[in-house]
Design a protein around this motif. Structure first.
Motif, PDB file in Angstrom:
ATOM      1  N   ASN A 236      41.777  42.502  36.308  1.00 19.76           N
ATOM      2  CA  ASN A 236      40.524  42.257  37.018  1.00 19.76           C
ATOM      3  C   ASN A 236      40.700  42.045  38.520  1.00 19.76           C
ATOM      4  OD1 ASN A 236      38.225  42.085  35.035  1.00 19.76           O
ATOM      5  ND2 ASN A 236      39.650  40.690  34.052  1.00 19.76           N
ATOM      6  N   SER A 237      41.927  41.770  38.982  1.00 22.18           N
ATOM      7  CA  SER A 237      42.106  41.329  40.367  1.00 22.18           C
ATOM      8  C   SER A 237      43.026  42.195  41.211  1.00 22.18           C
ATOM      9  CB  SER A 237      42.663  39.886  40.378  1.00 22.18           C
ATOM     10  OG  SER A 237      41.862  39.017  39.633  1.00 22.18           O
ATOM     11  N   TYR A 259      32.284  45.120  43.621  1.00 26.50           N
ATOM     12  CA  TYR A 259      32.785  44.544  42.373  1.00 26.50           C
ATOM     13  C   TYR A 259      31.926  43.358  41.951  1.00 26.50           C
ATOM     14  CZ  TYR A 259      36.513  43.909  38.920  1.00 26.50           C
ATOM     15  OH  TYR A 259      37.225  43.848  37.753  1.00 26.50           O
ATOM     16  N   LEU A 263      29.589  43.130  38.542  1.00 26.11           N
ATOM     17  CA  LEU A 263      29.888  42.137  37.510  1.00 26.11           C
ATOM     18  C   LEU A 263      28.714  41.204  37.232  1.00 26.11           C
ATOM     19  CD1 LEU A 263      33.622  41.187  38.115  1.00 26.11           C
ATOM     20  CD2 LEU A 263      32.643  42.857  36.557  1.00 26.11           C
ATOM     21  N   MET A 343      34.325  46.387  28.894  1.00 28.48           N
ATOM     22  CA  MET A 343      34.710  44.979  28.773  1.00 28.48           C
ATOM     23  C   MET A 343      34.039  44.354  27.551  1.00 28.48           C
ATOM     24  SD  MET A 343      34.443  43.558  32.686  1.00 28.48           S
ATOM     25  CE  MET A 343      35.141  44.467  34.068  1.00 28.48           C
ATOM     26  N   THR A 393      39.868  51.370  37.726  1.00 26.68           N
ATOM     27  CA  THR A 393      39.390  50.253  36.909  1.00 26.68           C
ATOM     28  C   THR A 393      38.686  50.767  35.662  1.00 26.68           C
ATOM     29  OG1 THR A 393      39.147  48.771  38.820  1.00 26.68           O
ATOM     30  CG2 THR A 393      37.824  48.259  36.866  1.00 26.68           C
TER      31      THR A 393
END
Length: 483
Positions: A236-237, A259, A263, A343, A393
Motif C-alpha cells: 500500500n505504501s 491515492y 481510497l 482489495m 498497484t
C-alpha cells in the motif's frame, strides 16, 4: 421516530456497538477527507508529497518497531485472559514502550544514516517514534472498548480527536515555513494531549509493566506475522516512497492526492466487511459455504458500481480537493479506484485461510504482492513516470486477489470436503465488465458530455429495468435468509 428509537434500544448491545463503531469510522474518515482541500491549498505539491511519504514510512517502520501488538494478539488476549485483562493490557503497554525505546536508541546511535536512508529530518524521525508509541497506547484502549462493547466513550473520544487534530494541524501549517514538519508536529501534539493519559491509566489499573508470561505470549504470537503485516503495508505504501526517490516530492504529492481520493471508497469495503464477517465465519463453521455466493456476488457488484462512480467524477473530485497544480492526479485515480475492488474481493477469499489458521499461505500471498509491487514500480516508474505506479498497484492487487482465490480453493479442497463457495465464471462476469467500464470512462475524461451521457444512459436503463433489479435483489436477500 419513537418506534425507531424503541427498536434501536431493543437491539443487542453487540449490534449497537458495531453500528456506532461503523458510524464513527465513516465520520472520522469523512472529516479527514473534508480537510484535504484545505491542506492541498495551504501546502505545495512538494510539501504534500513529503507528508505523504512520511506517512508511508511511518506505516512500514511502525510494524517493525511496535510489531503490530494492537492487532489480533491484544484482542485475542483480552478474550483468552478475560480475568486478567487489566494486567494483560498494562504489560503490553510496557512491552510497546520498551520496543519503541529500544529502536529509538538504535536510531540515535546512527541518526545521520537513518535520516539519509528515509529522506526525513531528525524532527520528523523523532515525531515518528512518538506517534508509533502514542498510536499503540490508543490502540490498546480502543481494543478494550470494543471487546467490552463500551462504544460511547470510544466514539466520543475518536470524534473529538478527528475534529481537533486537523484544526491544530492547519494552524501549525499556516504559521510555519516547513509545512510538512509543522503538520506532523501538530499531529503529535494532539495525539499526546488526547491519548497520553491512557498509558498511565492502564499502568495504574493493571499495576504491572513487565510480565514474562504476557510478553512471551505476545511476541510468540506476533513476530511470525510481521512479514505479513509488513508486506501488506509495503503493497500500500511503496509507490509513494519510490516516486519521491525516483521522480520528486511534487509528483509524490500529486500521486498521494490521487491515492487518498481513490481510497475514499475503502469506507464501503470496511462497512461491508464488518457487517458480513460474523455471518461468513458462522457459515464456514457450519460447512454451509455455498450460501456465501449470492451475498458475495451482490457486494462485489455494489463495490464495483461505487468505484465506477468515483472514476466518473474523478476530474471534478480533484478540482474540489486541490488546485490546478494537482490536476494530473485524475489519470491515477481510475487504476487505484479499480484496485479498491480487488482489495475487497481478496478479503472474501482470504476468510477461509484465516478461519482454518492457514497463516503460511496468507503470508506467502502478501510477500508475493509486496515484492512484485516494488519490482514493477522500479521498472515502470523509471520508464513511464510516476503515473505508472497507479497501474502497477492495480496489477499487483489483481494478482494478490487471484493468489488468495487460488489458496482459498486449496483450503476448501482440504478442509471443506471439496466444496467451493464461489463460481469462477460468475466472478469473472462481474470483474471483467467492471475493468472494461473503468478504462472506457477514463478515456472520456477530455469529453465531459460523452462521459456524463454514458452515466445518464446507465441510469435510464437502470430505471427502465428497476422492477427486474429489485426482484433480483429481493431474491438474493431471501436466499441469504433461508441459509
Amino acid at each position: 421516530m419513537n418506534k425507531a428509537i424503541e427498536k434501536y434500544r431493543l437491539l443487542p448491545v453487540q449490534v449497537r456497538a458495531s453500528l456506532w463503531f461503523l458510524v464513527c469510522s465513516f465520520l472520522q474518515k469523512g472529516i479527514s477527507m473534508i480537510t484535504t482541500p484545505i491542506f492541498t491549498r495551504i501546502m505545495s505539491p512538494e510539501d504534500f508529497g513529503e507528508f505523504g511519504v512520511f506517512n508511508s514510512w511511518y506505516g512500514i517502520i511502525a510494524i517493525i518497531v511496535a510489531l503490530g501488538l494492537t492487532g489480533g494478539v491484544h484482542t485475542q488476549g483480552l478474550v483468552k485472559y478475560e480475568n486478567e485483562g487489566p494486567i494483560f493490557t498494562s504489560s503490553l503497554q510496557g512491552l510497546s514502550l520498551t520496543l519503541v525505546a529500544f529502536w529509538f536508541a538504535i536510531y540515535l546511535l546512527f541518526k545521520d544514516f537513518w535520516n539519509s536512508l528515509f529522506s526525513l529530518s531528525s524532527e520528523q524521525m523523532i515525531s515518528m517514534f512518538i506517534l508509533i508509541w502514542i498510536t499503540a497506547v490508543f490502540g490498546f484502549w480502543a481494543n478494550e472498548q470494543r471487546v467490552h462493547y463500551s462504544y460511547q466513550s470510544l466514539v466520543v473520544v475518536t470524534l473529538i480527536s478527528s475534529v481537533i487534530k486537523p484544526a491544530v494541524e492547519i494552524i501549525f501549517v499556516m504559521s510555519a515555513a516547513d509545512k510538512a514538519t509543522a503538520r506532523i508536529i501538530g499531529w503529535v501534539i494532539c495525539d499526546i494531549v488526547m491519548f497520553g493519559w491512557v498509558f498511565f491509566a492502564h499502568l495504574f489499573k493493571g499495576k504491572i509493566y513487565f510480565s514474562k508470561k504476557f510478553w512471551t505470549y505476545a511476541l510468540a504470537f506476533n513476530i511470525p506475522l510481521v512479514p505479513h503485516y509488513l508486506s501488506q503495508t509495503v503493497l500500500n505504501s511503496a509507490d509513494r516512497i519510490m516516486i519521491q526517490r525516483m521522480v520528486g516530492d511534487g509528483e509524490a504529492g500529486i500521486y498521494n492526492l490521487a491515492y487518498s481520493v481513490s481510497l475514499i471508497m475503502t469506507l464501503f469495503n470496511v462497512a461491508l466487511t464488518q457487517t458480513l464477517n460474523p455471518w461468513m465465519y458462522q457459515k464456514i463453521k457450519e460447512k454451509r459455504i455455498t450460501s456465501l455466493a449470492p451475498v458475495a456476488y451482490t457486494t462485489l457488484i455494489i463495490v464495483a458500481v461505487v468505484n465506477l462512480l468515483l472514476i466518473v467524477m474523478a476530474p471534478e473530485a480533484v478540482a474540489i480537493f486541490a488546485p490546478k497544480e494537482y490536476y494530473d492526479a485524475i489519470w491515477v485515480i481510475p487504476p487505484v479506484a479499480m484496485s479498491v475492488y480487488f482489495m475487497y474481493s481478496y478479503d472474501l477469499f482470504a476468510k477461509f485461510a484465516f478461519y482454518y489458521e492457514k497463516t503460511g499461505i496468507i503470508m506467502m500471498a502478501s510477500i508475493i504482492g509486496a515484492i512484485l509491487n516494488v519490482a514493477l514500480n522500479y521498472i515502470f516508474i523509471g520508464k513511464f513516470g510516476y503515473m505508472a505506479a497507479g497501474y502497477t498497484t492495480l496489477v499487483c492487487f489483481i494478482i494478490y486477489a487471484v493468489a488468495h482465490y487460488t489458496f482459498m480453493r486449496k483450503v476448501c479442497r482440504d478442509c471443506c470436503e471439496e466444496k467451493y463457495p464461489y463460481s469462477t465464471s460468475i466472478i469473472l462476469k462481474i470483474t471483467i465488465p467492471f475493468l472494461v467500464a473503468g478504462f472506457i470512462l477514463m478515456a472520456t475524461y477530455n469529453y465531459i458530455y460523452i462521459r456524463y451521457g454514458i452515466v445518464i444512459l446507465t441510469f435510464i436503463v437502470a430505471f427502465v429495468f428497476r422492477k427486474k433489479i429489485i426482484e433480483i435483489v429481493k431474491g438474493i436477500i431471501n436466499i441469504r435468509k433461508r441459509n
